[in-house]
Design a protein around this motif. Structure first.
Motif, PDB file in Angstrom:
ATOM      1  N   ARG A   1      -7.359  -9.181  18.265  1.00 18.82           N
ATOM      2  CA  ARG A   1      -7.592  -9.150  16.813  1.00 18.82           C
ATOM      3  C   ARG A   1      -6.345  -9.560  16.051  1.00 18.82           C
ATOM      4  O   ARG A   1      -6.383 -10.316  15.097  1.00 18.82           O
ATOM      5  N   LEU A   2      -5.228  -9.023  16.534  1.00 15.24           N
ATOM      6  CA  LEU A   2      -3.955  -9.287  15.868  1.00 15.24           C
ATOM      7  C   LEU A   2      -3.685 -10.787  15.795  1.00 15.24           C
ATOM      8  O   LEU A   2      -3.252 -11.303  14.770  1.00 15.24           O
ATOM      9  N   ASP A   3      -3.999 -11.472  16.898  1.00 14.21           N
ATOM     10  CA  ASP A   3      -3.803 -12.923  16.926  1.00 14.21           C
ATOM     11  C   ASP A   3      -4.652 -13.612  15.866  1.00 14.21           C
ATOM     12  O   ASP A   3      -4.196 -14.513  15.158  1.00 14.21           O
ATOM     13  N   VAL A   4      -5.904 -13.162  15.759  1.00 19.03           N
ATOM     14  CA  VAL A   4      -6.829 -13.759  14.782  1.00 19.03           C
ATOM     15  C   VAL A   4      -6.331 -13.517  13.360  1.00 19.03           C
ATOM     16  O   VAL A   4      -6.252 -14.432  12.535  1.00 19.03           O
ATOM     17  N   TYR A   5      -5.971 -12.262  13.061  1.00 17.07           N
ATOM     18  CA  TYR A   5      -5.534 -11.923  11.693  1.00 17.07           C
ATOM     19  C   TYR A   5      -4.215 -12.599  11.360  1.00 17.07           C
ATOM     20  O   TYR A   5      -3.966 -12.969  10.213  1.00 17.07           O
ATOM     21  N   ASN A   6      -3.391 -12.752  12.365  1.00 19.77           N
ATOM     22  CA  ASN A   6      -2.105 -13.409  12.155  1.00 19.77           C
ATOM     23  C   ASN A   6      -2.313 -14.832  11.654  1.00 19.77           C
ATOM     24  O   ASN A   6      -1.628 -15.302  10.746  1.00 19.77           O
ATOM     25  N   LYS A   7      -3.322 -15.495  12.231  1.00 20.44           N
ATOM     26  CA  LYS A   7      -3.623 -16.859  11.794  1.00 20.44           C
ATOM     27  C   LYS A   7      -4.144 -16.861  10.357  1.00 20.44           C
ATOM     28  O   LYS A   7      -3.900 -17.791   9.596  1.00 20.44           O
ATOM     29  N   ASP A   8      -4.904 -15.833   9.998  1.00 24.56           N
ATOM     30  CA  ASP A   8      -5.500 -15.727   8.659  1.00 24.56           C
ATOM     31  C   ASP A   8      -4.484 -15.355   7.582  1.00 24.56           C
ATOM     32  O   ASP A   8      -4.684 -15.645   6.405  1.00 24.56           O
ATOM     33  N   ALA A   9      -3.412 -14.679   8.005  1.00 26.10           N
ATOM     34  CA  ALA A   9      -2.501 -14.067   7.040  1.00 26.10           C
ATOM     35  C   ALA A   9      -1.868 -15.101   6.113  1.00 26.10           C
ATOM     36  O   ALA A   9      -1.489 -16.183   6.546  1.00 26.10           O
TER      37      ALA A   9
ATOM     38  N   GLU B   1       5.264 -12.177   7.776  1.00 28.39           N
ATOM     39  CA  GLU B   1       6.423 -11.540   8.403  1.00 28.39           C
ATOM     40  C   GLU B   1       6.018 -10.261   9.137  1.00 28.39           C
ATOM     41  O   GLU B   1       6.327 -10.072  10.317  1.00 28.39           O
ATOM     42  N   GLU B   2       5.235  -9.417   8.447  1.00 27.23           N
ATOM     43  CA  GLU B   2       4.801  -8.166   9.039  1.00 27.23           C
ATOM     44  C   GLU B   2       3.941  -8.409  10.280  1.00 27.23           C
ATOM     45  O   GLU B   2       4.071  -7.715  11.284  1.00 27.23           O
ATOM     46  N   PHE B   3       3.097  -9.405  10.161  1.00 27.07           N
ATOM     47  CA  PHE B   3       2.227  -9.699  11.307  1.00 27.07           C
ATOM     48  C   PHE B   3       3.042 -10.174  12.504  1.00 27.07           C
ATOM     49  O   PHE B   3       2.738  -9.854  13.646  1.00 27.07           O
TER      50      PHE B   3
END
Lengths: 237, 425
Positions: free
Chosen positions: A90-98, A103-105
């Motif tokens: 999930r983190l990878d997906v949201y990181n792309k969306d951010a 920075e936080e991601f």
């Protein structure tokens, strides 16, 4: 003929209203990013505690104090790996969306990468100290972007295929080889001499791209459980 | 790449929203007031021109409906202009004329015949013989309500009003494609009634638009107009600052394409014609001299085409990755879909349902959706009809019609680039 008039005020008002709706949308997007970062932060703290507990149990099991007490470790292990893999994905997906909290991601991603490597390390120790509990196969999976690794997507689906079937008997640690913020990745890449992607380390041995059949073959040789053997035998076909 | 597509998407969204907000503000601020309609002590003379080309199926009904319209017979003159039809249209028209004359000897109805020269030429042939202060064009596949003509004439409140168009409804919508258009016409009508408040209408459609004869003759009659002569004339009237109005109580039923293929052809003709005509009148684009029409409404027509094609491209581009991923998954499962479903079902988790929400898109899509529902509601109210027509058509209209229109625009741009001409059929 009369001159036509336009209402300048309306053009401006429409612009302000449109921009406001946009701003509300952006605000909610920003809010969501915050919620996501908070969630992962919380999640990470819980998992860190789990990890410490795991580590301590392992140390105790190895010490003279509680020799050969491997029982509780396995349970904790299973919960932990499930959470870790889910959140990392999930983190990878949201990181792309951010958009704003990049920075936080990135920091979160680094934390989770470290957690994975840590966990992989512990799972190796466990194989030595509690072999009867460590009836799982570990795969370190190094991936990269489309340009450097056009077949990574395919490799990921093949890994998922076996993961869904073998569940906690197969531990996959997916590491983004492009994630330069974490030097440990570089270290692992050098140690295992990986310079093309995808790169797979299965119980210490290095492979490049593996088809469903090839991976099935490798897994079959390592699995002892009869019911699971059926799965990898089928995958080989 | 992700950032570029996101920015493009935001730009498309912003422009579309700005456009909708602008006209909604116009609607709220200038809500059609109960305008004093013109009353006539005695009704003026009106000519109705029916250009006809291969309309053997419809011409009888069209002639009958105009002969039975509520208007003093001695003030009404009907011209049926046969533009070299190759079927039985001419003989059917003559038969119908004789029948109607038998019923009402006062009727003044004439049939003219010419070699095939096109719709605009057919109208001009009759226009030359027209001496009445007003005339109407009536497509040979259209059927006005009884009170339509009188109501249209009441809208000529000032000397500047050059044309008044009625509400168009699809006659007997049966197929899904026709029902779709039924909704589309309702929405378009509401939208046109708003832009009419700022005199920003760009087309005066063939089914019973009434014109002031003197003005049309002064600006040079009908022209070829890239097979969309009704749009060309409207643009010409706009360029001379005349007024084009809509009448909410005059209803005309018209035949619409019943298959997707024929609808596609019609829309390509309309949009390609629009683009060509706009090129011809490009001096009005973004020109304050032409009011909200030039500054805002006219540029929105090509803009809508560009935006819809851009959005379609982005949607395809974005779903490409998704499609590739699913393909890989299915390949791994050797296309055993059931195995895949049972595997994913066993591992299904709702853990991230909330975090997965894209709140920004939800807000923006929500706003758009509300605006669309409002317009649909208003359009149907103005149409004086309820949604009882067809629910499947409504759902198709709301969710899928956009893709069709974007496809039409794509083909139109292709034709523009290849410099293809507008075709009738």
């Amino acid at each position: 003929m009369d001159k036509r008039r336009i209402k300048k005020r309306r053009y401006i008002a429409a612009f302000i209203i449109t921009a406001s709706i946009f701003a509300i949308g952006l605000f909610f997007g920003f809010l969501m990013e915050n919620i996501r970062v908070d969630y992962f932060q919380q999640q990470y703290e819980n998992q860190e505690l789990d990890f410490r507990s795991l580590q301590l149990q392992h140390q105790l099991a190895n010490s003279e104090l509680l020799e050969n007490q491997c029982g509780g470790i396995r349970e904790l292990f299973d919960i932990y790996i499930k959470e870790l893999e889910n959140t990392r994905e999930r983190l990878d997906v949201y990181n792309k969306d951010a958009q704003i909290k990049k920075e936080e991601f990135n920091i979160m991603k680094r934390k989770y990468t470290l957690a994975q490597i840590n966990f992989w390390y512990v799972s190796n120790l466990l194989k030595e100290s509690c072999p009867q509990e460590a009836d799982f196969i570990t795969i370190l999976y190094f991936y990269s972007d489309e340009k450097e690794c056009p077949r990574c997507n395919e490799q990921a689906t093949i890994l998922d295929f076996y993961k869904l079937k073998l569940k906690e008997k197969l531990l996959i640690f997916a590491l983004d080889s492009q994630f330069k913020e974490e030097p440990t990745i570089e270290l692992l890449l050098e140690t295992y001499d990986i310079n093309s992607f995808p790169g797979l380390i299965i119980d210490g041995k290095k492979y490049n791209f593996l088809t469903r059949e090839e991976l099935g073959e490798i897994l079959c040789n390592k699995i002892e459980d009869e019911s699971l053997k059926e799965i990898c035998e089928k995958g080989k076909e | 790449m992700i950032h570029v597509t996101r920015i493009i998407l935001d730009v498309i969204y912003f422009i579309s929203l700005y456009y909708a907000v602008f006209w909604l503000l116009t609607y709220l601020e200038e809500k059609p007031k109960e305008e004093r309609k013109r009353s006539f002590k005695s009704w003026p003379k009106v000519s109705v021109i029916i250009p006809m080309y291969n309309e053997e199926e419809n011409i009888k009904g069209t002639i009958e409906s105009i002969c039975n319209i509520d208007y003093p017979s001695d003030k009404l003159k009907i011209f049926v202009v046969d533009d070299g039809s190759k079927d039985q249209s001419l003989s059917i028209a003559e038969e119908t004329m004789q029948e109607e004359k038998r019923k009402n000897p006062l009727l003044n109805i004439n049939i003219l015949h010419q070699e095939n020269q096109g719709k605009f030429a057919a109208i001009n042939t009759a226009l030359e013989k027209t001496t009445s202060p007003f005339f109407a064009t009536l497509d040979a596949d259209s059927f006005p309500n009884k009170n339509a003509l009188k109501n249209l004439l009441k809208e000529f409140t000032t000397k500047k009003v050059a044309a008044v168009s009625p509400i168009l409804k699809i006659k007997n919508p049966k197929s899904l494609v026709e029902k779709l258009q039924w909704f589309e016409y309702a929405i378009n009508y509401f939208y046109k009634s708003i832009i009419a408040l700022r005199n920003a209408i760009h087309v005066s459609p063939g089914p019973l638009t009434v014109y002031r004869t003197e003005i049309v003759k002064n600006v040079g009659g009908f022209k070829e107009g890239h097979k969309t002569e009704d749009m060309e004339l409207a643009l010409r009237l706009q360029s001379k600052h005349y007024e084009i109005k809509q009448c909410e109580v005059a209803v005309v039923y018209t035949k619409a394409p019943s298959t997707l293929k024929s609808l596609l052809k019609q829309r390509i003709r309309w949009n390609l014609g629009s683009m060509r005509n706009i090129f011809d009148y490009s001096k009005m684009l973004f020109n304050k001299k032409y009011g909200d029409f030039g500054l805002f409404q006219l540029p929105m027509i090509p803009m809508a085409g560009i935006l819809s094609v851009g959005l379609l491209g982005l949607l395809i581009f974005n779903s490409r990755e998704q499609i590739k991923r699913y393909f890989l998954v299915l390949k791994t499962y050797q296309f055993n879909i059931f195995e895949y479903i049972s595997d994913s079902w066993a591992n299904f988790t709702t853990q991230f349902w909330f975090l997965n929400l894209n709140l920004k898109s939800i807000v923006m899509i929500g706003v758009f959706f509300s605006v669309s529902i409002f317009i649909l509601y208003k359009g149907l109210k103005l149409f004086n009809e309820k949604i009882q027509k067809s629910k499947p058509a409504l759902v198709t209209y709301v969710f899928l019609y956009y893709f069709f229109l974007a496809g039409v625009w794509l083909l139109v741009f292709k034709d523009l680039i290849l410099k293809r001409d507008v075709k009738w059929k």
